[in-house]
Each structure stands twice: as C-alpha cells, then as structure tokens.
Motif scaffolding. Structure first.
Motif, PDB file in Angstrom:
ATOM      1  N   GLY A 236     -14.158   3.063 -12.409  1.00 26.34           N
ATOM      2  CA  GLY A 236     -13.788   2.339 -11.907  1.00 26.34           C
ATOM      3  C   GLY A 236     -11.892   2.661 -12.220  1.00 26.34           C
ATOM      4  O   GLY A 236     -11.685   2.628 -12.817  1.00 26.34           O
ATOM      5  N   LYS A 237     -11.202   2.171 -10.961  1.00 22.71           N
ATOM      6  CA  LYS A 237      -9.804   1.852 -11.432  1.00 22.71           C
ATOM      7  C   LYS A 237      -9.606   0.142 -11.053  1.00 22.71           C
ATOM      8  O   LYS A 237     -10.004  -0.296 -10.273  1.00 22.71           O
ATOM      9  CB  LYS A 237      -9.166   2.635 -10.462  1.00 22.71           C
ATOM     10  N   LYS A 238      -8.780  -0.314 -11.676  1.00 20.35           N
ATOM     11  CA  LYS A 238      -8.194  -1.676 -11.110  1.00 20.35           C
ATOM     12  C   LYS A 238      -6.459  -1.277 -11.021  1.00 20.35           C
ATOM     13  O   LYS A 238      -5.723  -0.121 -11.257  1.00 20.35           O
ATOM     14  CB  LYS A 238      -8.264  -3.230 -12.507  1.00 20.35           C
ATOM     15  N   GLU A 239      -5.977  -2.326 -10.015  1.00 19.83           N
ATOM     16  CA  GLU A 239      -4.599  -2.022  -9.121  1.00 19.83           C
ATOM     17  C   GLU A 239      -3.839  -3.523  -9.613  1.00 19.83           C
ATOM     18  O   GLU A 239      -4.622  -3.611  -9.372  1.00 19.83           O
ATOM     19  CB  GLU A 239      -4.508  -1.354  -8.075  1.00 19.83           C
ATOM     20  N   LEU A 240      -2.782  -3.572  -9.307  1.00 22.88           N
ATOM     21  CA  LEU A 240      -2.110  -4.629  -9.532  1.00 22.88           C
ATOM     22  C   LEU A 240      -1.000  -4.685  -8.871  1.00 22.88           C
ATOM     23  O   LEU A 240       0.121  -3.774  -9.067  1.00 22.88           O
ATOM     24  CB  LEU A 240      -1.714  -5.836 -11.748  1.00 22.88           C
TER      25      LEU A 240
END
Length: 330
Positions: A236-240
């Motif tokens: 998974g990847k997270k973005e802000l």
C-alpha cells in the motif's frame, strides 16, 4: 513480489494444493505449478482478471476437472484417490445458475443433502432457508423464482450437507444488494462456526472487507498469497495532499528529504510514502513548512485500496495509486 510463492507447509491447512497444473487439449495451460495451503476456518479470497484460472483452480480442487499434474487434499482426503470423502467435505456455489427448474425449493435442497449420504434433517434445512430468506418460497418451483432467489437456492444446496469447506465462485454476480448483505452475513456466521470459505469476486471491496487472506492469480500462476493486512501494509501507499495558502514555483531544496510533488499551478504539495513507514514524517514535514514560512490551508490523506494493489499486481507496470480519501482538519 515473487512470481511463484512456495508456502511452508501449514499444519492447520484444510485444503492443500501441491504442484498443480492443468493443460487443455490444444496446449493451453490454464494452471501452472500451483502451491497453496488454505487454513482451517479462514475466509480466503482468490482474485484475478477474467481468464486468469480462478474457476479452473476451483474446479480441480472440487474434483470436477482433472489436473494434468499435482495433488490436492481436502480435509485430509486426496481428491482423486478418495474422491467421495473429499467431495463430501466441500460445498460449491458455482457462477452459473443451474438446478432442476421443476422441483420445489424444499425438495431440491433436501435432495442435494441426500446425494452426500446425509440423513434427513428438516430443522437444519429450515434454518438454511430462513437464513437465506427463502423460507416463504420453500414450496415454490425453481422456475418461478427470480435470478436472485435462484442464487440463494444454489447457496442453500451447497450448504445442505454441512460441508467444512465452502467455495463461492463469483457469488455476488448479478445479485441485488439485499441478497449480498444476507449472503455476507451468513458467510461470517459460517466462518465463526468453523467453516472455511474460499471466494472469488470482482467486487474487491467485498474481498477487502471479508477476507482474512488474499491470493492473486495471473495467467495461471499464483503470484502472491498473503494475509490481507500484511499485503496492504507491504504494497500500500499513503499520500498527504497539502493545499497551500499561496502558490510556489518549486519545492525548496531544504525539503528534499521528503518525496514531495508540486502540482501544476503550485498550489498543492503531495507527500507519498509506504504504509510500512511511520507517519511521524508528516509532523516533521508540517513543522518544516511552517519554519520556511509556507502556510497551508487544508490537508487530505489517502491510501491504497485493495483494488489499487490488485491492479498493480496484475499489470506490474505501475505503483498502487491511493484512492480512498478522508479529510484531516488543518
């Protein structure tokens, strides 16, 4: 990810597949050296694009198709040498709607139980039909039922002989929301009672919600098998996304420690990171922005869904792109 995972033997596996291959006449190889352990009492989601080999794998495990090579055991019984005992441990809900149209619901479910040598148990059949909202249709002939009701009958038939293993091959295809909710409520209850569930689905949000483990098959090869939480953490990847008060022309070099992307127009900074990383980098980034006199007015976080991860695994030419968004107060 490894192209051909080889699991260590699972002592609690209720389904064990070793070296399984299937080649059809004409040379098409539908399955390629599949190794898989399915744990007792889990919900296992088998995912893959159309034509990947999902239904073929289920057909071989259930004894409806012969493998070219390899072995399968179900509840300790070899599916070839001890077919009857192995098949008695398995319930199957196929994709296709097929049953005796001129029988009543009650008769067809009872008959299915008898096929497996089970003694009559009207109370158990009644419970299944009530759980599937079929009780008021028990005396109706199958041909008079809607497509959704016929799907419920297939599930009731698969459960009639009290199997330890239940295969659901695209069970949500073409069914209404009410049946879907009834079905997943029943699946959870069966899992809680010890039944092992193996499902294929194109509704990846269902797999994300229901499954304990995920397997992905592509072109006949099992390319990943992993606990759902571990898979989503690993891939998974997270973005802000940080919306700025004032646009900037470029990211200051002093912020290079963070992988930041600046939008066209310079109004949004995007920070992308792995879900395995600590989120403490966000607090440090926001402090650094403040120290540089960069004011922001809004923050949004997003993270990869199972669908994003599935697409990246199947195509393996792009990283998962976060899609499930939630707002964070600035």
């Amino acid at each position: 990810m490894p192209a051909s995972p080889s699991p260590a033997p699972d002592t609690d596996a209720i389904v064990r597949v070793r070296g399984l291959s299937k080649t059809y006449a004409g040379g098409f190889q539908a399955l390629k050296n599949i190794d898989l352990d399915i744990r007792r009492g889990e919900i296992f989601a088998l995912l893959g694009p159309n034509g990947a080999g999902k239904t073929t794998l289920i057909s071989v495990i259930c004894g409806m198709s012969n493998a070219t090579a390899g072995t399968v055991t179900a509840d300790g019984h070899d599916t070839v040498r001890d077919y009857r005992a192995a098949r008695a441990a398995i319930g199957l809900v196929p994709q296709e709607l097929h049953t005796d149209s001129f029988e009543t619901v009650w008769a067809t479910v009872n008959f299915s139980r008898g096929l497996f040598g089970k003694a009559p148990n009207p109370a158990y059949i009644e419970k299944i039909l009530k759980d599937l909202s079929l009780w008021d249709k028990k005396d109706n002939k199958i041909l008079a039922l809607s497509g959704g009701m016929k799907r419920r009958v297939l599930i009731a038939k698969a459960l009639s002989h009290e199997p330890k293993i239940l295969f659901l091959d695209e069970p949500s295809a073409g069914v209404d929301v009410e049946l879907r909710h009834d079905m997943w409520r029943l699946v959870r209850a069966l899992r809680d009672a010890g039944t092992t569930i193996i499902l294929t689905t194109h509704y990846l949000e269902e797999a994300e919600d229901m499954a304990d483990r995920i397997g992905v098959i592509r072109k006949g090869e099992l390319i990943v098998v992993e606990d759902k939480a571990v898979l989503m953490r690993k891939l998974g990847k997270k973005e802000l996304a940080i919306t700025l008060q004032q646009p900037m022309e470029q990211v200051p070099a002093t912020l290079a420690r963070w992988p930041l992307a600046l939008s066209q127009g310079g109004t949004v900074l995007t920070y992308t990171f792995d879900t395995q990383q600590e989120d403490t980098g966000i607090a440090a980034l926001l402090r650094a922005l403040t120290e540089h006199g960069i004011d922001f007015k809004d923050l949004h976080s997003s993270e990869s869904s199972l669908e994003d991860i599935f697409v990246s695994l199947v195509h393996q030419d792009q990283a998962p792109t976060p899609s499930a968004q939630k707002a964070i107060p600035a």
